[in-house]
Design a protein around this motif. Structure first.
Motif, mmCIF file in Angstrom:
data_model
loop_
_atom_site.group_PDB
_atom_site.id
_atom_site.type_symbol
_atom_site.label_atom_id
_atom_site.label_comp_id
_atom_site.label_asym_id
_atom_site.label_seq_id
_atom_site.Cartn_x
_atom_site.Cartn_y
_atom_site.Cartn_z
ATOM 1 N N LYS A 189 43.811 32.921 43.388
ATOM 2 C CA LYS A 189 43.007 32.384 42.574
ATOM 3 C C LYS A 189 42.024 33.660 42.358
ATOM 4 O O LYS A 189 41.512 34.316 43.024
ATOM 5 N N GLY A 190 41.760 33.680 40.749
ATOM 6 C CA GLY A 190 41.070 34.621 40.209
ATOM 7 C C GLY A 190 41.408 36.243 40.197
ATOM 8 O O GLY A 190 40.774 37.155 40.000
ATOM 9 N N THR A 191 42.724 36.199 40.433
ATOM 10 C CA THR A 191 43.567 37.829 40.509
ATOM 11 C C THR A 191 44.242 37.711 39.380
ATOM 12 O O THR A 191 44.839 36.909 38.638
ATOM 13 N N LYS A 192 44.339 39.108 38.788
ATOM 14 C CA LYS A 192 45.026 39.269 37.538
ATOM 15 C C LYS A 192 46.734 39.241 37.779
ATOM 16 O O LYS A 192 47.368 38.976 37.061
ATOM 17 N N PHE A 193 46.946 39.847 38.949
ATOM 18 C CA PHE A 193 48.469 39.809 39.235
ATOM 19 C C PHE A 193 48.800 39.445 40.590
ATOM 20 O O PHE A 193 47.875 38.926 41.310
ATOM 21 N N PRO A 194 49.893 38.627 40.644
ATOM 22 C CA PRO A 194 50.153 37.963 41.834
ATOM 23 C C PRO A 194 50.265 38.850 43.153
ATOM 24 O O PRO A 194 50.336 40.071 42.970
#
Length: 481
Positions: A436-441
């Motif tokens: 949640k809220g991160t650009k990359f996994p």
């Protein structure tokens, strides 16, 4: 005197072409060429037939000589021009176990003369062209480097004179090409500079003029790059002294319909760096894996040989007779439509890329309890169980470690048996999980636990302590002893 067909060259059996031998009232005339032997009774003078026969023999000899001269002329015309001395050398690197960059080639060539340009190409194995500023420098480099090992036991140099008169470099790149006449800052690797996948090499200065490659310098031109080190936590059954073992292993007994290179990588990367994986087309369920070194192969044989996988059979692992795997340009597709060959030397998921990183890996045999780390901080136990259910490897229980920061999470996950845990490693290790809220996994990482029960594993983890560390842009949790 009776005819003796077994006599030597001084008797009848060795009579030369065109001679006649008399015996027993018969004259045997043997002439040059096939089907020109005549047997006549009585003693006769050479007649017209014999004269014609001699003329044909002379003609045949002339024709044969002309053909031989033409053949020699053709051979002279077809002689490869690569034997002609040139200031550009063609390097063929045999058994290229470690990465070959322009910096590596520059370091070994520069002591013999000024290097102008280097171009590396990998169409048929690993080859390179090196342009020197003079013919003398190129000749000197070829005489001193041909047949030598860049690193001990591998990366052997086969050097010929190249055909081109000049190399064209369109872009300066450390992996493929460099023009030293345009850049005063060659891409030299200093201490601490990343050198995937093993670290920066150290150069051995060239020996005196009588030095002739590996025969005089058996340790190679350069020291092996750092980073290929043995794990410190598990005893390794090394090969017996005097038996040279390579870094390639055979893996048998995998499920043909579901196995692929990434799944096999996810399992064997727990025991060492992985360079290349190739599935065999002629033997289903069989693959060859080139590891970082023979110690990694020994670990895999020790811990993974004859282990069950899922509901299928057991896999078998053994040393291969090959010392390295060649690159496959056009690999065939496996049943899941993925390539049967894959290169992993540049993969960040290798866990032994540096001595510091390797020292944090715990070499463990397969168990039904796994450690998971580098997962999103908000991940719940039910969500994690759901992820493994989607991959058709259902877990029996999950325990999350208390968060020390909000950057990532970790914990333990248990499976019904070892075979399901091994299958979970193959399917879910390095699985990307959205946060949640991160650009990359987040890239979830798995490894085998040393405990046989969840409570024991939990207590061990609490005693060992969990720390978070940033590595290559990813936040991951690692375990210290």
């Amino acid at each position: 005197m009776p005819y003796n067909g077994a006599s030597n060259g001084s008797g009848v059996g060795g009579a030369v072409a065109g001679s006649s031998v008399s015996g027993g009232g018969a004259t045997i005339v043997v002439s040059e060429g096939p089907q020109n032997k005549k047997i006549r009774t009585g003693v006769q003078q050479p007649g017209e037939n014999d004269v014609n026969m001699h003329a044909r023999s002379t003609q045949n000899q002339s024709q044969q000589q002309a053909l031989m001269n033409k053949s020699n002329d053709d051979l002279r015309r077809k002689r490869p021009e690569t034997t002609r001395p040139n200031h550009i050398l063609l390097f063929t690197i045999i058994n290229p176990f470690y990465p070959i960059t322009v910096d590596v080639l520059h370091k070994i060539c520069n002591p013999h003369g000024q290097v102008l340009r280097i171009v590396i190409f990998k169409k048929n194995g690993v080859q390179a062209m090196v342009e020197f500023d003079s013919l003398d420098a190129a000749t000197r480099a070829r005489e001193n480097l041909n047949g030598a090992d860049i690193y001990a036991g591998c990366c052997t140099l086969k050097i010929d004179f190249a055909k081109p008169e000049k190399l064209n470099v369109y872009k300066n790149e450390t992996d493929t090409s460099w023009d030293y006449t345009l850049s005063t800052e060659p891409p030299l690797l200093g201490p601490g500079t990343a050198f995937p996948p093993f670290g920066a090499p150290e150069y051995h200065p060239t020996q005196p003029d009588n030095w002739k490659g590996a025969a005089i310098h058996p340790t190679g031109l350069m020291k092996e790059p750092t980073g290929v080190v043995a794990g410190r936590n598990a005893p390794v059954a090394f090969a017996q002294q005097g038996q040279a073992q390579g870094a390639v292993m055979m893996v048998y007994g995998m499920d043909h319909d579901t196995s692929n290179t990434d799944k096999l990588f996810n399992l064997v990367c727990l025991y060492g760096n992985v360079a290349r994986i190739k599935f065999l087309k002629t033997k289903e369920g069989t693959a060859m894996v080139q590891m970082g070194d023979s110690v990694a192969v020994e670990r895999c044989v020790q811990h993974l040989n004859n282990i069950p996988v899922g509901t299928g059979g057991k896999i078998q692992i053994a040393f291969s007779k090959q010392n390295f795997l060649s690159e496959v340009i056009n690999p065939f597709l496996l049943p899941d439509h993925t390539p049967s060959f894959k290169e992993y030397t540049g993969s960040k998921n290798n866990r032994f890329l540096s001595p510091a990183q390797a020292s944090k890996n715990r070499i463990q045999p397969p168990s039904k309890i796994l450690h998971f780390f580098n997962t999103p901080p908000g991940l719940t136990e039910d969500q994690l169980i759901g992820i493994f259910n989607i991959k058709e490897v259902p877990a029996t229980s999950v325990r999350l470690f208390p968060l020390k920061t909000e950057r990532s999470s970790s914990g333990l996950i248990e499976f019904p048996n070892i075979s399901q845990a091994v299958l979970a490693i193959m399917k879910c290790n390095h699985l990307p999980i959205e946060g949640k809220g991160t650009k990359f996994p987040f890239i979830m990482k798995l490894c085998f636990s040393s405990s046989k029960s969840m409570n024991g594993a939990w207590n061990n983890a609490a005693n060992e302590g969990m720390i978070e560390k940033e590595n290559d842009g990813d936040i991951k949790v690692e375990i210290y002893n």
